[in-house]
Design an enzyme around this catalytic site. Structure first.
Site, mmCIF file in Angstrom:
data_model
loop_
_atom_site.group_PDB
_atom_site.id
_atom_site.type_symbol
_atom_site.label_atom_id
_atom_site.label_comp_id
_atom_site.label_asym_id
_atom_site.label_seq_id
_atom_site.Cartn_x
_atom_site.Cartn_y
_atom_site.Cartn_z
ATOM 1 N N VAL A 55 12.987 -45.159 19.775
ATOM 2 C CA VAL A 55 14.092 -45.894 20.599
ATOM 3 C C VAL A 55 13.960 -46.409 22.013
ATOM 4 O O VAL A 55 14.489 -47.194 22.624
ATOM 5 C CB VAL A 55 15.260 -45.039 20.930
ATOM 6 C CG1 VAL A 55 15.904 -44.399 19.282
ATOM 7 C CG2 VAL A 55 15.148 -43.789 21.644
ATOM 8 N N TYR A 156 16.064 -34.519 32.396
ATOM 9 C CA TYR A 156 16.934 -34.606 31.170
ATOM 10 C C TYR A 156 18.482 -34.464 31.744
ATOM 11 O O TYR A 156 19.297 -35.512 31.153
ATOM 12 C CB TYR A 156 16.909 -33.024 30.579
ATOM 13 C CG TYR A 156 17.675 -33.082 29.265
ATOM 14 C CD1 TYR A 156 17.712 -33.536 28.145
ATOM 15 C CD2 TYR A 156 18.762 -32.159 29.696
ATOM 16 C CE1 TYR A 156 18.572 -33.545 27.068
ATOM 17 C CE2 TYR A 156 19.801 -31.947 28.515
ATOM 18 C CZ TYR A 156 19.707 -32.947 27.236
ATOM 19 O OH TYR A 156 20.345 -32.680 25.971
ATOM 20 N N LYS A 160 21.021 -37.843 31.396
ATOM 21 C CA LYS A 160 22.337 -37.921 30.610
ATOM 22 C C LYS A 160 23.537 -38.162 31.767
ATOM 23 O O LYS A 160 24.270 -38.800 31.259
ATOM 24 C CB LYS A 160 22.790 -36.334 30.147
ATOM 25 C CG LYS A 160 21.606 -36.195 28.996
ATOM 26 C CD LYS A 160 21.850 -36.634 27.824
ATOM 27 C CE LYS A 160 21.158 -36.113 26.495
ATOM 28 N NZ LYS A 160 21.008 -37.104 25.347
HETATM 29 N N1 NAD Z 1 21.087 -28.892 20.486
HETATM 30 C C1 NAD Z 1 21.775 -29.081 21.370
HETATM 31 O O1 NAD Z 1 21.996 -27.861 21.965
HETATM 32 C C2 NAD Z 1 22.254 -30.226 22.482
HETATM 33 C C3 NAD Z 1 22.974 -30.013 23.622
HETATM 34 C C4 NAD Z 1 23.458 -31.232 24.314
HETATM 35 C C5 NAD Z 1 23.063 -32.436 23.791
HETATM 36 N N2 NAD Z 1 22.127 -32.526 22.713
HETATM 37 C C6 NAD Z 1 21.752 -33.994 22.527
HETATM 38 O O2 NAD Z 1 21.865 -34.239 21.131
HETATM 39 C C7 NAD Z 1 21.359 -35.097 20.716
HETATM 40 C C8 NAD Z 1 20.450 -34.735 19.313
HETATM 41 O O3 NAD Z 1 19.688 -33.754 19.754
HETATM 42 P P1 NAD Z 1 19.225 -32.352 18.536
HETATM 43 O O4 NAD Z 1 19.791 -31.206 19.351
HETATM 44 O O5 NAD Z 1 19.812 -32.705 17.300
HETATM 45 O O6 NAD Z 1 17.846 -32.493 18.531
HETATM 46 P P2 NAD Z 1 16.451 -32.413 17.502
HETATM 47 O O7 NAD Z 1 15.217 -32.484 18.246
HETATM 48 O O8 NAD Z 1 16.963 -31.407 16.531
HETATM 49 O O9 NAD Z 1 16.760 -34.007 16.899
HETATM 50 C C9 NAD Z 1 16.724 -35.114 17.814
HETATM 51 C C10 NAD Z 1 16.159 -36.357 16.884
HETATM 52 O O10 NAD Z 1 15.788 -37.255 17.711
HETATM 53 C C11 NAD Z 1 14.328 -37.827 17.369
HETATM 54 N N3 NAD Z 1 13.711 -38.405 18.524
HETATM 55 C C12 NAD Z 1 13.240 -37.944 19.584
HETATM 56 N N4 NAD Z 1 12.695 -38.975 20.498
HETATM 57 C C13 NAD Z 1 12.826 -40.149 19.897
HETATM 58 C C14 NAD Z 1 12.671 -41.536 20.019
HETATM 59 N N5 NAD Z 1 11.938 -41.882 21.075
HETATM 60 N N6 NAD Z 1 12.826 -42.468 19.021
HETATM 61 C C15 NAD Z 1 13.476 -41.912 18.120
HETATM 62 N N7 NAD Z 1 13.828 -40.861 17.609
HETATM 63 C C16 NAD Z 1 13.652 -39.887 18.568
HETATM 64 C C17 NAD Z 1 13.584 -36.648 17.165
HETATM 65 O O11 NAD Z 1 12.668 -36.677 16.175
HETATM 66 C C18 NAD Z 1 14.625 -35.796 16.213
HETATM 67 O O12 NAD Z 1 14.923 -36.325 14.901
HETATM 68 C C19 NAD Z 1 20.281 -35.387 21.785
HETATM 69 O O13 NAD Z 1 20.307 -36.712 22.694
HETATM 70 C C20 NAD Z 1 20.408 -34.014 22.747
HETATM 71 O O14 NAD Z 1 19.967 -34.359 23.830
HETATM 72 C C21 NAD Z 1 21.760 -31.404 21.988
#
Ligand code: NAD
Length: 255
Positions: A55, A156, A160
């Site tokens: 992305v 991070y 956000k």
């Molecule tokens: N899990 C949590 O506790 C949490 C809390 C707050 C926010 N978030 C946000 O939720 C979203 C999803 O996170 P998640 O917890 O499912 O994480 P995850 O790591 O389990 O999944 C994230 C996905 O994004 C993909 N990714 C990373 N960099 C990329 C890039 N440059 N191009 C394309 N794909 C890419 C990864 O390969 C992965 O499949 C993120 O934006 C994260 O910041 C997660």
């Protein structure tokens, strides 16, 4: 209220695992045609149109959006979900800081910016669309807590903050074109990302984490509001609190 999404097209970034994968499955079950992208080759297993794409690379973003439009002719929903999280702080090594900036801001903010820019003209032409940006509760702490306590994640958190800013601005500028833009500011959610960060977390803590399926429920509720639904809301999604629009608290919303 919209109750059927049949024939609508959803583009989800970071759809190979975690929340993105859950969004893809749930939206497909709700009738959406799903387009997903990821840097992880596991994206190939997605049911729908899958693209290996980074992305943070403008050429990858254009390739995904152009192919989605060629195949489906429209994009009704963009979920800017791809993200990476790791610690970073002001006192860290210079080179490490530059690498972290490029990767974290590049993915969490620039990636969302690129997809928004690539998709907005189509949504404007359609006079309809939804953009959902996936953010964090580090910015909107759980009610009752002064701060959420995540010092040591400057890049991070800043990425956000910037993403939440896009949500507010895009809601204002795209609203007159019938496009809604909202953010989900999530607390600890049980995904591979958090499992990696919180290695060794006790089972009783893990049991409190938000389930991706519950976030999907909130997303569908948000979409079901239809074209006149809320826009410009960064919705707080907190551990231990119900995930529903009725119980959600919005900060800095437009309307
Ligand atoms: N899990 C949590 O506790 C949490 C809390 C707050 C926010 N978030 C946000 O939720 C979203 C999803 O996170 P998640 O917890 O499912 O994480 P995850 O790591 O389990 O999944 C994230 C996905 O994004 C993909 N990714 C990373 N960099 C990329 C890039 N440059 N191009 C394309 N794909 C890419 C990864 O390969 C992965 O499949 C993120 O934006 C994260 O910041 C997660």
């Amino acid at each position: 209220m919209a109750d059927s999404f049949d024939g609508q097209v959803a583009l989800i970034t970071g759809a190979a695992k975690g929340l993105g994968q859950a969004f893809a499955r749930r939206l497909a079950a709700a009738g959406f045609e799903v387009v997903g992208c990821d840097i992880d080759p596991a994206i190939d297993e997605l049911e729908g149109s899958a693209f290996r794409a980074d992305v943070s690379k403008p050429e990858d973003v254009r390739r995904v959006v152009d192919a989605a439009l060629e195949e489906h002719g429209r994009i009704d929903l963009l979920i800017n979900n791809a993200g990476i999280a790791r610690g970073s702080q002001a006192g860290q090594d210079w080179e490490l800081g530059l690498r972290d900036y490029e990767e974290m801001v590049g993915t969490n903010f620039f990636g969302a910016f690129l997809f928004g820019r690539a998709v907005a003209p189509t949504m404007i032409e359609q006079r309809a669309g939804n953009i959902v940006n996936v953010s964090t509760d580090h910015i909107y702490p759980t009610p009752g807590l002064r701060v959420q306590g995540h010092g040591g994640m400057d890049l991070y958190n800043a990425s956000k903050w910037a993403l939440n800013g896009l949500t507010l601005d895009w809601a204002a500028s795209l609203g007159p074109h019938g496009i809604r833009v909202n953010g989900l500011c999530l607390g600890a959610t049980d995904t591979p990302m958090l499992r990696d960060i919180a290695v060794g977390a006790p089972e009783e803590v893990i049991a409190t984490w938000i389930q991706p399926d519950d976030v999907c429920g909130l997303l569908l509720e948000l979409l079901s509001e239809g074209p006149k639904g809320r826009s410009g809301h960064n919705l707080g999604c907190w551990v231990g609190r119900p995930l529903s629009l009725e119980d959600s608290i919005e900060v800095g919303h437009r309307r």
